[in-house]
Enzyme design. Structure first.
Site, PDB file in Angstrom:
ATOM      1  N   ARG A   2       0.246 -10.964  -6.486  1.00 49.19           N
ATOM      2  CA  ARG A   2       1.038 -10.181  -7.438  1.00 49.19           C
ATOM      3  C   ARG A   2       2.009 -11.047  -8.230  1.00 49.19           C
ATOM      4  O   ARG A   2       3.206 -10.829  -8.236  1.00 49.19           O
ATOM      5  CB  ARG A   2       1.821  -9.099  -6.710  1.00 49.19           C
ATOM      6  CG  ARG A   2       0.956  -8.092  -6.053  1.00 49.19           C
ATOM      7  CD  ARG A   2       0.761  -6.881  -6.965  1.00 49.19           C
ATOM      8  NE  ARG A   2       0.451  -5.734  -6.138  1.00 49.19           N
ATOM      9  CZ  ARG A   2       1.248  -4.696  -5.995  1.00 49.19           C
ATOM     10  NH1 ARG A   2       2.357  -4.632  -6.647  1.00 49.19           N
ATOM     11  NH2 ARG A   2       0.892  -3.716  -5.224  1.00 49.19           N
ATOM     12  N   ARG A   6       6.487  -6.751 -12.446  1.00 53.39           N
ATOM     13  CA  ARG A   6       7.710  -6.247 -13.037  1.00 53.39           C
ATOM     14  C   ARG A   6       8.887  -7.188 -13.003  1.00 53.39           C
ATOM     15  O   ARG A   6       9.899  -6.913 -13.607  1.00 53.39           O
ATOM     16  CB  ARG A   6       8.054  -4.932 -12.352  1.00 53.39           C
ATOM     17  CG  ARG A   6       7.018  -3.885 -12.662  1.00 53.39           C
ATOM     18  CD  ARG A   6       7.060  -2.757 -11.688  1.00 53.39           C
ATOM     19  NE  ARG A   6       6.681  -3.205 -10.367  1.00 53.39           N
ATOM     20  CZ  ARG A   6       6.634  -2.419  -9.310  1.00 53.39           C
ATOM     21  NH1 ARG A   6       6.969  -1.166  -9.422  1.00 53.39           N
ATOM     22  NH2 ARG A   6       6.253  -2.888  -8.150  1.00 53.39           N
ATOM     23  N   ARG A  15       4.567  -3.921 -21.032  1.00 51.55           N
ATOM     24  CA  ARG A  15       4.472  -2.583 -20.412  1.00 51.55           C
ATOM     25  C   ARG A  15       5.206  -1.535 -21.240  1.00 51.55           C
ATOM     26  O   ARG A  15       4.721  -0.426 -21.434  1.00 51.55           O
ATOM     27  CB  ARG A  15       5.059  -2.618 -18.992  1.00 51.55           C
ATOM     28  CG  ARG A  15       4.093  -3.026 -17.940  1.00 51.55           C
ATOM     29  CD  ARG A  15       3.084  -1.921 -17.615  1.00 51.55           C
ATOM     30  NE  ARG A  15       3.548  -1.033 -16.552  1.00 51.55           N
ATOM     31  CZ  ARG A  15       3.848   0.232 -16.699  1.00 51.55           C
ATOM     32  NH1 ARG A  15       3.748   0.802 -17.857  1.00 51.55           N
ATOM     33  NH2 ARG A  15       4.224   0.962 -15.669  1.00 51.55           N
ATOM     34  N   ASP A  52      -5.977  -3.644 -10.592  1.00 48.81           N
ATOM     35  CA  ASP A  52      -5.430  -2.934  -9.430  1.00 48.81           C
ATOM     36  C   ASP A  52      -6.569  -2.508  -8.512  1.00 48.81           C
ATOM     37  O   ASP A  52      -7.684  -2.259  -8.980  1.00 48.81           O
ATOM     38  CB  ASP A  52      -4.614  -1.702  -9.843  1.00 48.81           C
ATOM     39  CG  ASP A  52      -3.688  -1.292  -8.699  1.00 48.81           C
ATOM     40  OD1 ASP A  52      -2.581  -1.834  -8.605  1.00 48.81           O
ATOM     41  OD2 ASP A  52      -4.099  -0.457  -7.871  1.00 48.81           O
ATOM     42  N   TYR A 127      -5.825   5.390   0.419  1.00 44.98           N
ATOM     43  CA  TYR A 127      -5.205   5.928  -0.806  1.00 44.98           C
ATOM     44  C   TYR A 127      -5.986   7.133  -1.329  1.00 44.98           C
ATOM     45  O   TYR A 127      -5.408   8.101  -1.818  1.00 44.98           O
ATOM     46  CB  TYR A 127      -5.120   4.852  -1.898  1.00 44.98           C
ATOM     47  CG  TYR A 127      -3.960   3.904  -1.718  1.00 44.98           C
ATOM     48  CD1 TYR A 127      -2.662   4.286  -2.080  1.00 44.98           C
ATOM     49  CD2 TYR A 127      -4.135   2.640  -1.185  1.00 44.98           C
ATOM     50  CE1 TYR A 127      -1.587   3.429  -1.911  1.00 44.98           C
ATOM     51  CE2 TYR A 127      -3.073   1.771  -1.011  1.00 44.98           C
ATOM     52  CZ  TYR A 127      -1.804   2.177  -1.377  1.00 44.98           C
ATOM     53  OH  TYR A 127      -0.737   1.333  -1.205  1.00 44.98           O
TER      54      TYR A 127
HETATM   55  O1  CP3 Z   1      -0.258 -10.361  -9.916  1.00 50.47           O
HETATM   56  C1  CP3 Z   1      -0.677  -9.240 -10.163  1.00 50.47           C
HETATM   57  O2  CP3 Z   1       0.007  -8.353 -10.662  1.00 50.47           O
HETATM   58  C2  CP3 Z   1      -2.109  -9.067  -9.822  1.00 50.47           C
HETATM   59  C3  CP3 Z   1      -2.620  -7.770  -9.917  1.00 50.47           C
HETATM   60  C4  CP3 Z   1      -2.399  -6.780  -8.781  1.00 50.47           C
HETATM   61  C5  CP3 Z   1      -1.751  -5.533  -8.977  1.00 50.47           C
HETATM   62  N1  CP3 Z   1      -1.978  -4.776  -7.858  1.00 50.47           N
HETATM   63  C6  CP3 Z   1      -1.032  -5.105 -10.184  1.00 50.47           C
HETATM   64  C7  CP3 Z   1      -0.029  -4.038 -10.080  1.00 50.47           C
HETATM   65  C8  CP3 Z   1      -2.906  -6.795  -7.496  1.00 50.47           C
HETATM   66  C9  CP3 Z   1      -3.576  -7.941  -6.751  1.00 50.47           C
HETATM   67  C10 CP3 Z   1      -2.660  -5.511  -6.933  1.00 50.47           C
HETATM   68  C11 CP3 Z   1      -3.146  -5.114  -5.612  1.00 50.47           C
HETATM   69  C12 CP3 Z   1      -2.738  -3.811  -5.062  1.00 50.47           C
HETATM   70  N2  CP3 Z   1      -2.513  -2.648  -5.710  1.00 50.47           N
HETATM   71  C13 CP3 Z   1      -2.599  -3.590  -3.680  1.00 50.47           C
HETATM   72  C14 CP3 Z   1      -2.865  -4.609  -2.598  1.00 50.47           C
HETATM   73  C15 CP3 Z   1      -1.727  -5.513  -2.389  1.00 50.47           C
HETATM   74  C16 CP3 Z   1      -0.541  -4.858  -1.778  1.00 50.47           C
HETATM   75  O3  CP3 Z   1       0.466  -4.696  -2.490  1.00 50.47           O
HETATM   76  O4  CP3 Z   1      -0.604  -4.501  -0.591  1.00 50.47           O
HETATM   77  C17 CP3 Z   1      -2.204  -2.242  -3.518  1.00 50.47           C
HETATM   78  C18 CP3 Z   1      -1.887  -1.564  -2.213  1.00 50.47           C
HETATM   79  C19 CP3 Z   1      -2.171  -1.647  -4.807  1.00 50.47           C
HETATM   80  C20 CP3 Z   1      -1.856  -0.224  -5.167  1.00 50.47           C
HETATM   81  C21 CP3 Z   1      -0.651  -0.157  -6.003  1.00 50.47           C
HETATM   82  N3  CP3 Z   1      -0.600  -0.539  -7.331  1.00 50.47           N
HETATM   83  C22 CP3 Z   1       0.650   0.296  -5.651  1.00 50.47           C
HETATM   84  C23 CP3 Z   1       1.032   0.794  -4.254  1.00 50.47           C
HETATM   85  C24 CP3 Z   1       1.463   0.191  -6.792  1.00 50.47           C
HETATM   86  C25 CP3 Z   1       2.882   0.633  -6.961  1.00 50.47           C
HETATM   87  C26 CP3 Z   1       3.787  -0.427  -6.419  1.00 50.47           C
HETATM   88  C27 CP3 Z   1       5.245  -0.055  -6.535  1.00 50.47           C
HETATM   89  O5  CP3 Z   1       6.018  -0.787  -5.919  1.00 50.47           O
HETATM   90  O6  CP3 Z   1       5.618   0.891  -7.236  1.00 50.47           O
HETATM   91  C28 CP3 Z   1       0.665  -0.368  -7.821  1.00 50.47           C
HETATM   92  C29 CP3 Z   1       1.124  -0.670  -9.191  1.00 50.47           C
HETATM   93  C30 CP3 Z   1       0.933  -2.064  -9.651  1.00 50.47           C
HETATM   94  N4  CP3 Z   1      -0.195  -2.824  -9.470  1.00 50.47           N
HETATM   95  C31 CP3 Z   1       1.861  -2.811 -10.428  1.00 50.47           C
HETATM   96  C32 CP3 Z   1       1.257  -4.049 -10.707  1.00 50.47           C
HETATM   97  C33 CP3 Z   1       1.813  -5.166 -11.542  1.00 50.47           C
HETATM   98  C34 CP3 Z   1       3.212  -2.287 -10.940  1.00 50.47           C
HETATM   99  C35 CP3 Z   1       2.893  -1.490 -12.174  1.00 50.47           C
HETATM  100  C36 CP3 Z   1       4.031  -1.366 -13.134  1.00 50.47           C
HETATM  101  O7  CP3 Z   1       4.921  -0.548 -12.866  1.00 50.47           O
HETATM  102  O8  CP3 Z   1       3.999  -2.054 -14.160  1.00 50.47           O
END
Ligand code: CP3
Length: 326
Positions: A2, A6, A15, A52, A127
């Site tokens: 990640r 943000r 965004r 994602d 999920y």
């Molecule tokens: O570097 C990167 O950003 C790579 C891309 C990436 C994202 N999600 C982008 C993202 C990767 C590798 C993921 C994996 C992912 N997504 C996982 C596995 C890793 C982990 O965290 O355990 C999981 C469980 C998800 C599902 C997911 N996506 C969640 C639970 C959330 C919300 C997180 C939160 O704290 O609110 C997301 C959103 C998400 N995926 C964001 C990003 C950059 C934030 C989106 C935003 O608000 O801009």
């Protein structure tokens, strides 16, 4: 892990301009741009494709939404919904992801690796069934114990979809792929074996057949002592360590079998200071006897000051000459 996201102002700018998180994921130029942002800023050794894990259930026909302040929200899957899931055409529905990978690959310096990824079947199923994160996942655990036959059908569909999605990312330029099993820790021992370990072994075997030499990284988060079986039996090349894994134990039990990465607590990275430097060096020293990729134990937090990431890189690399021209 990640890297984008943000904590970077240049990501927040995109965004805000674009609106939806999924719109960024499904627009190849934007997904490529936010993948490249941390590489330009810091010159990491590898880029992780911006996407994602929940795009796969979306491609299988489920409703998926990302709500501000809430995170992902899905229409909860029930047993009678499994038969309606269709893998047909998932590569077409996820074409924007592969297009983004091709753009990134073209733009990245040749010495920077591109990592593709997918959620592991258990975590994606969690999920899909629960409909959101932040719960105790009682519905997925109950279903897995009470109706293993229909749960197995769901896991098989997700296993197939995961192989197809990762394989397409490799064809598009990914040089390694990571399987995120973020909720492996809620699977009690027999569930872990059936629904985390066995699917991972199948995914790795099928990918190794299709793409010999492309490493698969596994991240069964909070799996505890189950990491031993995961490292030895799945065929993965590298194992992600969450923040709780003792490093002397990892060096002894895991590194003889696989490379390891991870461990550093993202909360410490956000906090910064002398403790961050000391801890980064301790991790490198503890894992120096075997193959090790420096990484965090989980995703970077949005309150992380960008300069802490620079300080961490300097602590790990021992210098500040890490910026690349991209
Ligand atoms: O570097 C990167 O950003 C790579 C891309 C990436 C994202 N999600 C982008 C993202 C990767 C590798 C993921 C994996 C992912 N997504 C996982 C596995 C890793 C982990 O965290 O355990 C999981 C469980 C998800 C599902 C997911 N996506 C969640 C639970 C959330 C919300 C997180 C939160 O704290 O609110 C997301 C959103 C998400 N995926 C964001 C990003 C950059 C934030 C989106 C935003 O608000 O801009």
């Amino acid at each position: 892990m990640r890297q984008a996201g943000r904590y970077l102002p240049e990501y927040r700018e995109i965004r805000e301009r674009v609106g939806g998180f999924l719109d960024v994921c499904y627009t190849p130029e934007l997904a490529a741009e936010v993948t490249l942002q941390p590489i330009r800023r810091y010159g990491f050794d590898a880029a992780i494709l911006f996407s994602d894990i929940l795009l796969v259930p979306h491609a299988l026909g489920r409703e998926v939404e990302f709500r501000t302040e809430v995170g992902p929200v899905l229409e909860p899957l029930r047993e009678d919904g499994v038969a309606k899931l269709s893998q047909d055409g998932i590569e077409e529905r996820l074409e924007a992801v592969y297009a983004a990978a091709r753009v990134v690959k073209r733009e990245l310096p040749s010495e920077v690796a591109l990592i593709g990824f997918a959620g592991a079947p258990w975590t994606v199923a969690a999920y899909m069934i629960e409909g959101r994160g932040g719960t105790d996942f009682a519905n997925v655990i109950r279903w897995a114990w009470q109706a293993p036959a229909s749960f197995g059908v769901l896991i098989d569909i997700l296993t197939g979809a995961t192989v197809r999605h990762l394989s397409a990312q490799i064809f598009a330029g990914a040089e390694a792929v990571q399987l995120f099993d973020s909720w492996a820790g809620i699977a009690a021992e027999p569930l872990f074996r059936y629904w985390c370990l066995d699917p991972a072994r199948e995914i790795v075997a099928r990918l190794n057949d299709l793409h010999p030499g492309v490493p698969v990284i596994g991240f069964p988060r909070a799996a505890g002592a189950n990491l031993i079986a995961y490292a030895r039996e799945t065929g993965i090349a590298c194992l992600g360590l969450d923040t709780s894994v003792p490093l002397d134990w990892a060096a002894r039990e895991l590194q003889p079998y696989v490379a390891v990465q991870g461990s550093l607590d993202p909360i410490l990275l956000a906090a910064g200071g002398a403790a961050l430097q000391v801890e980064a060096r301790r991790i490198c020293a503890e894992l120096a006897g075997g193959p090790h990729v420096f990484n965090l134990g989980h995703g970077i937090r949005k309150e992380t000051p960008p300069e802490h990431v620079q300080q961490l890189l300097e602590a790990v690399r021992g210098d500040s000459s890490s910026r690349l021209e991209v």
